[in-house]
Design an enzyme around this catalytic site. Sequence first.
Site, short mmCIF file in Angstrom:
data_model
loop_
_atom_site.label_atom_id
_atom_site.label_comp_id
_atom_site.label_asym_id
_atom_site.label_seq_id
_atom_site.Cartn_x
_atom_site.Cartn_y
_atom_site.Cartn_z
N PHE A 151 0.85 -1.19 0.00
CA PHE A 151 0.00 0.00 0.00
C PHE A 151 0.90 1.25 0.00
CE2 PHE A 151 -2.85 3.21 1.65
CZ PHE A 151 -4.04 2.91 1.01
N ASP B 240 0.96 -4.69 8.85
CA ASP B 240 -0.18 -3.81 8.57
C ASP B 240 -1.40 -4.72 8.36
OD1 ASP B 240 -2.14 -2.16 7.49
OD2 ASP B 240 -0.70 -0.89 6.43
N TYR C 160 -11.78 2.20 9.49
CA TYR C 160 -12.94 2.50 8.64
C TYR C 160 -13.24 1.43 7.61
CZ TYR C 160 -9.06 4.48 5.90
OH TYR C 160 -7.88 4.67 5.24
N LYS C 161 -12.45 0.35 7.59
CA LYS C 161 -12.71 -0.73 6.61
C LYS C 161 -13.64 -1.75 7.26
CE LYS C 161 -8.59 0.41 4.02
NZ LYS C 161 -7.12 0.35 4.04
N ARG D 83 -11.91 -4.27 -8.22
CA ARG D 83 -11.77 -4.90 -6.91
C ARG D 83 -13.14 -5.01 -6.25
NH1 ARG D 83 -8.49 -2.27 -1.88
NH2 ARG D 83 -10.19 -0.79 -2.06
C1 LIG Z 1 -6.41 1.53 4.02
C2 LIG Z 1 -4.97 1.31 4.25
C3 LIG Z 1 -4.19 2.31 4.85
C4 LIG Z 1 -4.83 3.62 5.18
O1 LIG Z 1 -4.03 4.53 5.80
P1 LIG Z 1 -4.66 5.87 6.38
O2 LIG Z 1 -3.52 6.56 6.97
O3 LIG Z 1 -5.70 5.46 7.40
O4 LIG Z 1 -5.29 6.60 5.27
C5 LIG Z 1 -2.86 2.02 5.09
N1 LIG Z 1 -2.31 0.84 4.76
C6 LIG Z 1 -3.04 -0.14 4.15
C7 LIG Z 1 -2.42 -1.44 3.79
C8 LIG Z 1 -4.39 0.09 3.88
O5 LIG Z 1 -5.11 -0.84 3.28
#
Ligand SMILES: *Cc1c(COP(=O)(O)O)cnc(C)c1O
Length: 405
Positions: free
Chosen positions: A123, A192, A217-218, A364
């Site tokens: 990510f 993560d 938020y997921k 996705r």
């Molecule tokens: C959604 C997600 C994030 C989001 O990071 P924010 O700082 O909350 O915007 C980070 N890493 C991964 C792997 C994600 O899927």
Amino acid sequence: MIGRARELDAADPLGEYRSRFTLPDGVIYLDGNSLGALPKDAPEAMQRVIKSEWGEGLIRSWNDADWFGMAARIGGKIAPLIGARPDEVIACDTVSVNIFKLIAAALEMRPGRKVVLSEPGNFPTDIYMIEGLERQGLAAQRLAPREQIMAALDEDVALLMLTHAHYKTGEVFDMAALTQAAHNSGALVFWDLSHSTGALPVDLNGMDADFAVGCGYKYLCGGPGAPAFAFVAERHHGDLKQPLTGWFGHARPFAFSDEYEKAPGIEQLQCGTSPVLGLAALEVGVDLIAEIGVARLHQKSQALSEFFLECVAHHGLDVELVSPADAAARGSQLSFRHPHAYPICQALIARGVIGDFRAPDILRLGFAPAYLRFEDMFEAARHLAEVISSEEWKREEYGRRAAVT
Ligand SMILES: *Cc1c(COP(=O)(O)O)cnc(C)c1O
């Protein structure tokens, strides 16, 4: 097929939970891996915090409504979802900020080593955070394709940092094996869990992980921009020094001392004042997901995606699956590669089937197990088949890129 879908729904032990979420009529929501649906209890809980605790209690609510303890309390509720102890998890900041704090802290715990090892295509924020620390002279970035990660572990690696379930493809890492290998090479390990928490079982302490972060938020349904969470194994609480030494991480914030003295426990990860409204919404989502339980969520997530693949085959759809075909090897999503993935995704959204597009060519579809039905799988596959066979996606309006895809 639709008959099978209805039978599966009737027999689904999680079927009743759909009514605990607000989902608009006519929408099949396959993006709960990006923004979880709204729990029905959330507006009322927030109203209470706003009207009574804020409106009436005012500043007194930091004590009377325990706003001060909220971040640790919610962290404690997230802990069992990830195989952690309640005092090892805290809800604070964003995933990005927590990544920064924990990489920097890990580097300080491995003097003489600078390399943070991750995979290309992780990510973006995860990689950008390594880059930022590299620019400051603190880190050295090393990216190795997933098959070569074990081989890339050497005596220069301070930290192995990976995302358990890949955001784009859904591929999952063997967390236990990688954690062990990294520890054998003297590195610390940081997971993560943004695409795992609330959908996949994770056992951080079972594998002796050092650090983890995850998203509110997921799958945890904490609302847009919900606070994230961070995990630090208890054995590191004494040695850890995180760089954002804000007053909320102080042992006694209200001593207003000139000297920073970190809190002894997981509270040391906090920086500034807790976002109380965001935490209030997050707590509702966490309570609901914890009530359903990760084991059942995982089982249903696999059943949903397997059934979706059956429906795709039933419609004779020719799309390239980029997620692992083996349900045990993927997160709660299916990703398909198609040269016209973006307009196809837009055409689906116009039909009420909300998935998302990930550049350059991935459609996705996320299967949040708490509120999706097997009938949704059947209908979504039917819409996808129609959009492709009718070439509906070729309409001009589906080609225009929005800011958020
Ligand atoms: C959604 C997600 C994030 C989001 O990071 P924010 O700082 O909350 O915007 C980070 N890493 C991964 C792997 C994600 O899927």
